[in-house]
Write a protein that holds these residues in place. Sequence first.
Motif, PDB file in Angstrom:
ATOM      1  N   SER A 238       0.860  -1.052   0.043  1.00  0.00           N
ATOM      2  CA  SER A 238       0.016   0.156  -0.087  1.00  0.00           C
ATOM      3  C   SER A 238       0.876   1.358  -0.098  1.00  0.00           C
ATOM      4  O   SER A 238       2.075   1.142   0.232  1.00  0.00           O
ATOM      5  CB  SER A 238      -1.060   0.202   1.193  1.00  0.00           C
ATOM      6  OG  SER A 238      -0.048   0.183   2.341  1.00  0.00           O
ATOM      7  N   THR A 239       0.241   2.150  -0.254  1.00  0.00           N
ATOM      8  CA  THR A 239       0.873   3.622  -0.249  1.00  0.00           C
ATOM      9  C   THR A 239       1.214   3.960   1.256  1.00  0.00           C
ATOM     10  O   THR A 239       0.477   3.491   2.150  1.00  0.00           O
ATOM     11  CB  THR A 239       0.210   4.723  -1.033  1.00  0.00           C
ATOM     12  OG1 THR A 239      -1.176   4.767  -0.432  1.00  0.00           O
ATOM     13  CG2 THR A 239       0.265   4.609  -2.557  1.00  0.00           C
ATOM     14  N   ARG A 240       2.070   5.078   1.567  1.00  0.00           N
ATOM     15  CA  ARG A 240       2.183   5.222   2.811  1.00  0.00           C
ATOM     16  C   ARG A 240       1.181   5.558   3.769  1.00  0.00           C
ATOM     17  O   ARG A 240       1.065   5.374   4.840  1.00  0.00           O
ATOM     18  CB  ARG A 240       3.576   6.295   3.047  1.00  0.00           C
ATOM     19  CG  ARG A 240       3.974   6.433   4.316  1.00  0.00           C
ATOM     20  CD  ARG A 240       5.244   7.665   4.159  1.00  0.00           C
ATOM     21  NE  ARG A 240       6.191   7.191   3.358  1.00  0.00           N
ATOM     22  CZ  ARG A 240       7.184   6.452   4.159  1.00  0.00           C
ATOM     23  NH1 ARG A 240       7.095   6.286   5.276  1.00  0.00           N
ATOM     24  NH2 ARG A 240       8.218   6.160   3.231  1.00  0.00           N
ATOM     25  N   ASP A 241       0.350   6.582   2.928  1.00  0.00           N
ATOM     26  CA  ASP A 241      -0.860   7.047   3.780  1.00  0.00           C
ATOM     27  C   ASP A 241      -1.832   5.936   3.723  1.00  0.00           C
ATOM     28  O   ASP A 241      -3.073   6.110   4.217  1.00  0.00           O
ATOM     29  CB  ASP A 241      -1.364   8.382   3.276  1.00  0.00           C
ATOM     30  CG  ASP A 241      -2.002   8.184   1.606  1.00  0.00           C
ATOM     31  OD1 ASP A 241      -1.746   6.886   1.195  1.00  0.00           O
ATOM     32  OD2 ASP A 241      -2.288   9.165   1.325  1.00  0.00           O
ATOM     33  N   GLU A 242      -1.657   4.662   3.167  1.00  0.00           N
ATOM     34  CA  GLU A 242      -2.768   3.644   3.072  1.00  0.00           C
ATOM     35  C   GLU A 242      -3.873   3.958   2.102  1.00  0.00           C
ATOM     36  O   GLU A 242      -4.879   3.245   1.930  1.00  0.00           O
ATOM     37  CB  GLU A 242      -3.252   3.054   4.488  1.00  0.00           C
ATOM     38  CG  GLU A 242      -1.945   2.523   5.218  1.00  0.00           C
ATOM     39  CD  GLU A 242      -2.548   1.883   6.429  1.00  0.00           C
ATOM     40  OE1 GLU A 242      -1.954   0.376   6.460  1.00  0.00           O
ATOM     41  OE2 GLU A 242      -3.040   2.444   7.396  1.00  0.00           O
ATOM     42  N   ALA A 243      -3.942   5.035   1.704  1.00  0.00           N
ATOM     43  CA  ALA A 243      -5.151   5.300   0.533  1.00  0.00           C
ATOM     44  C   ALA A 243      -5.388   4.288  -0.535  1.00  0.00           C
ATOM     45  O   ALA A 243      -6.310   3.852  -0.984  1.00  0.00           O
ATOM     46  CB  ALA A 243      -4.845   6.785   0.121  1.00  0.00           C
TER      47      ALA A 243
ATOM     48  N   GLN B 136       1.429   0.953  -6.967  1.00  0.00           N
ATOM     49  CA  GLN B 136       0.896   2.216  -6.176  1.00  0.00           C
ATOM     50  C   GLN B 136       0.795   3.276  -7.107  1.00  0.00           C
ATOM     51  O   GLN B 136      -0.475   4.215  -6.777  1.00  0.00           O
ATOM     52  CB  GLN B 136       1.996   2.378  -5.015  1.00  0.00           C
ATOM     53  CG  GLN B 136       2.041   1.352  -4.121  1.00  0.00           C
ATOM     54  CD  GLN B 136       3.267   1.723  -3.045  1.00  0.00           C
ATOM     55  OE1 GLN B 136       3.644   2.535  -2.816  1.00  0.00           O
ATOM     56  NE2 GLN B 136       3.577   0.498  -2.512  1.00  0.00           N
TER      57      GLN B 136
ATOM     58  N   ARG C  31      -2.804   5.677  -7.626  1.00  0.00           N
ATOM     59  CA  ARG C  31      -2.611   7.365  -7.264  1.00  0.00           C
ATOM     60  C   ARG C  31      -3.361   7.914  -8.464  1.00  0.00           C
ATOM     61  O   ARG C  31      -4.250   8.734  -8.613  1.00  0.00           O
ATOM     62  CB  ARG C  31      -1.201   7.735  -7.189  1.00  0.00           C
ATOM     63  CG  ARG C  31      -0.592   7.454  -5.716  1.00  0.00           C
ATOM     64  CD  ARG C  31      -1.695   8.060  -4.634  1.00  0.00           C
ATOM     65  NE  ARG C  31      -0.607   8.154  -3.465  1.00  0.00           N
ATOM     66  CZ  ARG C  31      -1.192   8.319  -2.207  1.00  0.00           C
ATOM     67  NH1 ARG C  31      -2.571   8.712  -2.285  1.00  0.00           N
ATOM     68  NH2 ARG C  31      -0.436   8.372  -1.137  1.00  0.00           N
TER      69      ARG C  31
ATOM     70  N   ARG D 189     -10.689   5.871  -0.134  1.00  0.00           N
ATOM     71  CA  ARG D 189     -10.992   7.373   0.238  1.00  0.00           C
ATOM     72  C   ARG D 189     -12.497   7.844  -0.230  1.00  0.00           C
ATOM     73  O   ARG D 189     -12.693   7.106  -1.248  1.00  0.00           O
ATOM     74  CB  ARG D 189      -9.956   8.142  -0.479  1.00  0.00           C
ATOM     75  CG  ARG D 189      -8.404   8.143   0.390  1.00  0.00           C
ATOM     76  CD  ARG D 189      -8.613   8.593   1.894  1.00  0.00           C
ATOM     77  NE  ARG D 189      -7.234   8.525   2.590  1.00  0.00           N
ATOM     78  CZ  ARG D 189      -6.663   7.589   2.898  1.00  0.00           C
ATOM     79  NH1 ARG D 189      -7.435   6.400   3.188  1.00  0.00           N
ATOM     80  NH2 ARG D 189      -5.524   7.846   3.592  1.00  0.00           N
TER      81      ARG D 189
ATOM     82  N   GLY E  15      -8.248   5.448   7.043  1.00  0.00           N
ATOM     83  CA  GLY E  15      -8.274   6.813   6.627  1.00  0.00           C
ATOM     84  C   GLY E  15      -9.525   7.176   5.885  1.00  0.00           C
ATOM     85  O   GLY E  15      -9.682   8.310   5.357  1.00  0.00           O
TER      86      GLY E  15
END
Length: 328
Positions: A46-51, A185, A189, A223, A319
């Motif tokens: 996952s991306t660092r922000d878990e989005a 990833q 995005r 998100r 998130g």
Amino acid sequence: MGVRSVTHLSRRAGIGLAAGLFVAATAAPAALAADPVGWQATAGTSTRDEAVQVNAFLPKNLTVDVGDSITWTLRSGEFHTVTFPSGTEPPPFIIPIGGVPQLNPAAVAPSGGPSYDGTAFNNSGLLFGGQQFTLGFTKAGTYSFLCLIHAGMAGSVHVQDAGTRYPASQATWNTATRVAANRFQAAGRALQARSLAGARSSGTVAAGAGAELPGAGSIAVMRFLPSRIVVHAGETVTWVNNDPETPHTVTFGEEPGGGPLGSFLPSGVDGPGHATLSSTSQSVNSGFTGEPFLGTHFSATFTAPGTYHFICALHDDLGMTGSVVVLP
């Protein structure tokens, strides 16, 4: 979760390159090992922000010797299983009990022991972020494995006779994993940006987004897009979940009880796919949105000013939260 409908990302040429790298990571043959080797692989990323959650095994196709083991480490916020069906029908992740979906014990519990000879069902059980699953291989052959939760997330282990030279090293596996993870990833995005632009142009809110990674698995955006909406009293907001696999909820106030799937059914609504909120303390739950579930759309009409906070009851820990600011 659910039944995947086909959504291709064929426009992204970079994905094909990354898939090739991790599907068949090749290099000069590695040296022979004097002792059994413990290999390291990845389940999900996952991306660092878990989005953005990437539902793929990295590398996908692995070659080891008899006596070796592989340890899969979960690198995502989304949970997974590492399951070797051994020719059996994989158990469904969710089953109906009393008309309400429940987690299937056969899918979520570990089974099969620490070693594998290709003849019996072996399952890691549910793995969460940072957890590991190690399996030793005792018989030569080629064995397929999969995640019971995410359609298309699968791979294979080719087990050679003990003492056979390896076609690739751990360093090669690691490089292929990094390259593929970065590409996937980035694709997530880009999907996130397209989903936000599409929601703004249509005047709706995207409740997540998802797409297939051909030959690899899938990506899911956890998100609400946009996450902050401003309307006037009396106006209606519509959330749309176009992810072909992953369900989401739009939940205001107190979350429904009843365990992991307690939010499956709507509550506090005044009709299918719609609720009216007149207080910021009101509790409303959309139920599972998404094509395989209760439909892709959910709307709420706000009759009083205030800031109404909402979450996805399934993915708020990643998130997936938002707010509706209602002006007079």
